[in-house]
Design a protein around this motif. Structure first.
Motif, PDB file in Angstrom:
ATOM      1  N   TYR A 200      40.238  35.359  27.841  1.00 24.17           N
ATOM      2  CA  TYR A 200      39.331  35.002  28.931  1.00 24.17           C
ATOM      3  C   TYR A 200      40.068  34.188  29.997  1.00 24.17           C
ATOM      4  O   TYR A 200      40.043  34.507  31.185  1.00 24.17           O
ATOM      5  N   VAL A 201      40.737  33.131  29.572  1.00 23.06           N
ATOM      6  CA  VAL A 201      41.441  32.268  30.522  1.00 23.06           C
ATOM      7  C   VAL A 201      42.609  33.009  31.171  1.00 23.06           C
ATOM      8  O   VAL A 201      42.835  32.908  32.381  1.00 23.06           O
ATOM      9  N   TYR A 202      43.329  33.765  30.367  1.00 20.55           N
ATOM     10  CA  TYR A 202      44.488  34.498  30.903  1.00 20.55           C
ATOM     11  C   TYR A 202      44.073  35.453  32.015  1.00 20.55           C
ATOM     12  O   TYR A 202      44.638  35.423  33.113  1.00 20.55           O
ATOM     13  N   VAL A 203      43.090  36.300  31.768  1.00 22.03           N
ATOM     14  CA  VAL A 203      42.677  37.282  32.774  1.00 22.03           C
ATOM     15  C   VAL A 203      42.094  36.597  34.003  1.00 22.03           C
ATOM     16  O   VAL A 203      42.450  36.920  35.145  1.00 22.03           O
ATOM     17  N   LEU A 204      41.207  35.635  33.796  1.00 24.44           N
ATOM     18  CA  LEU A 204      40.576  34.983  34.942  1.00 24.44           C
ATOM     19  C   LEU A 204      41.579  34.219  35.796  1.00 24.44           C
ATOM     20  O   LEU A 204      41.356  34.041  37.006  1.00 24.44           O
ATOM     21  N   SER A 205      42.685  33.800  35.220  1.00 30.79           N
ATOM     22  CA  SER A 205      43.682  33.054  35.998  1.00 30.79           C
ATOM     23  C   SER A 205      44.311  33.894  37.108  1.00 30.79           C
ATOM     24  O   SER A 205      44.928  33.347  38.024  1.00 30.79           O
ATOM     25  N   PHE A 206      44.140  35.205  37.059  1.00 25.62           N
ATOM     26  CA  PHE A 206      44.673  36.089  38.098  1.00 25.62           C
ATOM     27  C   PHE A 206      43.734  36.178  39.307  1.00 25.62           C
ATOM     28  O   PHE A 206      44.122  36.723  40.338  1.00 25.62           O
ATOM     29  N   TYR A 207      42.524  35.677  39.175  1.00 25.79           N
ATOM     30  CA  TYR A 207      41.502  35.865  40.207  1.00 25.79           C
ATOM     31  C   TYR A 207      41.301  34.590  41.025  1.00 25.79           C
ATOM     32  O   TYR A 207      40.897  33.564  40.472  1.00 25.79           O
ATOM     33  N   ARG A 215      34.237  25.754  36.206  1.00 24.73           N
ATOM     34  CA  ARG A 215      33.969  26.354  34.900  1.00 24.73           C
ATOM     35  C   ARG A 215      35.236  26.964  34.315  1.00 24.73           C
ATOM     36  O   ARG A 215      35.480  26.882  33.102  1.00 24.73           O
ATOM     37  N   PHE A 216      36.043  27.581  35.168  1.00 21.08           N
ATOM     38  CA  PHE A 216      37.321  28.110  34.696  1.00 21.08           C
ATOM     39  C   PHE A 216      38.202  26.982  34.172  1.00 21.08           C
ATOM     40  O   PHE A 216      38.831  27.097  33.112  1.00 21.08           O
ATOM     41  N   PHE A 217      38.256  25.877  34.908  1.00 19.54           N
ATOM     42  CA  PHE A 217      39.136  24.781  34.493  1.00 19.54           C
ATOM     43  C   PHE A 217      38.626  24.095  33.235  1.00 19.54           C
ATOM     44  O   PHE A 217      39.427  23.557  32.461  1.00 19.54           O
ATOM     45  N   GLU A 218      37.324  24.147  32.994  1.00 23.52           N
ATOM     46  CA  GLU A 218      36.813  23.650  31.715  1.00 23.52           C
ATOM     47  C   GLU A 218      37.343  24.505  30.568  1.00 23.52           C
ATOM     48  O   GLU A 218      37.774  23.980  29.529  1.00 23.52           O
ATOM     49  N   ALA A 219      37.307  25.828  30.746  1.00 18.46           N
ATOM     50  CA  ALA A 219      37.822  26.731  29.707  1.00 18.46           C
ATOM     51  C   ALA A 219      39.322  26.539  29.530  1.00 18.46           C
ATOM     52  O   ALA A 219      39.830  26.511  28.388  1.00 18.46           O
ATOM     53  N   TRP A 220      40.040  26.399  30.623  1.00 18.90           N
ATOM     54  CA  TRP A 220      41.488  26.188  30.566  1.00 18.90           C
ATOM     55  C   TRP A 220      41.803  24.876  29.843  1.00 18.90           C
ATOM     56  O   TRP A 220      42.736  24.806  29.044  1.00 18.90           O
TER      57      TRP A 220
END
Length: 272
Positions: A200-207, A215-220
């Motif tokens: 999840y984090v890997y793929v979203l980091s490209f966007y 929310r992304f940084f919480e997951a990261w």
């Protein structure tokens, strides 16, 4: 370090046909792994498309792509968006993302998005409810994997990214297939095959849309806290089928996972 692929390669006739397929041409049988799982795994592990078994599996997959971009992974049966998503990600991981077959699949995916921007397999195995009207997070993540380095990643797929970021907030099972974010999701898995925190984090980091979202940084942050002092991730939930085939016997798998962490960091250095 060299990967231990001997048992994995030896399993390529395990479903009765060649290249992990059945004699009838089914590409989705997981006994022990399917053609699609083999392609996703070998591509993620960096095995070149020139490898004879990868080449043979890719040929089967290309033959399964219909003129309209749908993917028939079995001679009979329904065709679902997850089949297209698996095919698109398989092509991308194995350097075939610009093949005519891959382009048709991606075009079909763009033309058949669900109302919330993601992708939904309309197979209601868990009944129907408000949560099943949402797109399938697992399928959407696979599609975003296939598009992550394409022009569409910058803006055109923001609504699909939003569906995954929204799932981080609710975490409860959503979509017809009831993808949730419980303990299984949070346990680190590699190679990338299932809906999982690391993937999840890997793929979203490209966007770019995700890289600007708290929310992304919480997951990261959750993922980053699992790293050891040398930057390695504990593989908390090894894939059982791959474990039986000896994939994890080589330290090379942990090294490859570490490289994915390094790529996340590189992506985070580009916050446009």
């Amino acid at each position: 370090m060299k990967l231990n692929l001997e048992a994995f390669y030896a399993s390529h006739r395990g479903n009765g046909g060649e290249y992990w397929a059945s004699p009838e041409g089914k590409l989705g049988l997981e006994n022990p792994v399917s053609t699609l799982t083999a392609l996703l795994t070998l591509g993620e592990l960096g095995i070149p498309a020139s490898d004879p078994l990868v080449q043979g599996a890719l040929t089967l997959l290309k033959e399964a792509v219909l003129p309209d971009g749908r993917v028939r992974i079995a001679p009979q049966g329904s065709i679902y968006p997850c089949h297209l998503a698996l095919a698109a990600a398989s092509f991308g991981r194995n350097g075939q993302g610009e093949s005519s077959e891959a382009l048709r699949v991606r075009q079909r995916l763009l033309a058949t998005r669900h109302g919330d921007g993601g992708w939904q397999c309309r197979k209601f195995s868990f009944g129907r409810g408000p949560e099943t009207e949402l797109s399938n997070p697992g399928v959407t993540l696979l599609v975003l994997d296939a598009f992550k380095e394409k022009p569409e990643a910058k803006g055109e797929l923001d609504s699909a990214v939003e569906t995954l970021l929204a799932h981080w907030t609710v975490k409860t099972p959503v979509g017809p297939c009831h993808f949730g974010m419980g303990s299984r999701f949070m346990a680190v898995e590699y190679p990338f095959l299932r809906y999982n925190l690391f993937y999840y984090v890997y793929v979203l980091s490209f966007y770019p849309y995700a890289r600007k979202d708290p929310r992304f940084f919480e997951a990261w942050t959750v993922l980053k806290e699992k790293l050891d002092p040398e930057g390695y991730l504990p593989l908390e939930a090894p894939q059982k089928k791959l474990l039986k085939l000896g994939i994890y016997e080589s330290p090379a798998v942990a090294e490859l996972a570490k490289k994915r962490i390094q790529r996340i960091l590189e992506n985070l250095g580009s916050l446009e």
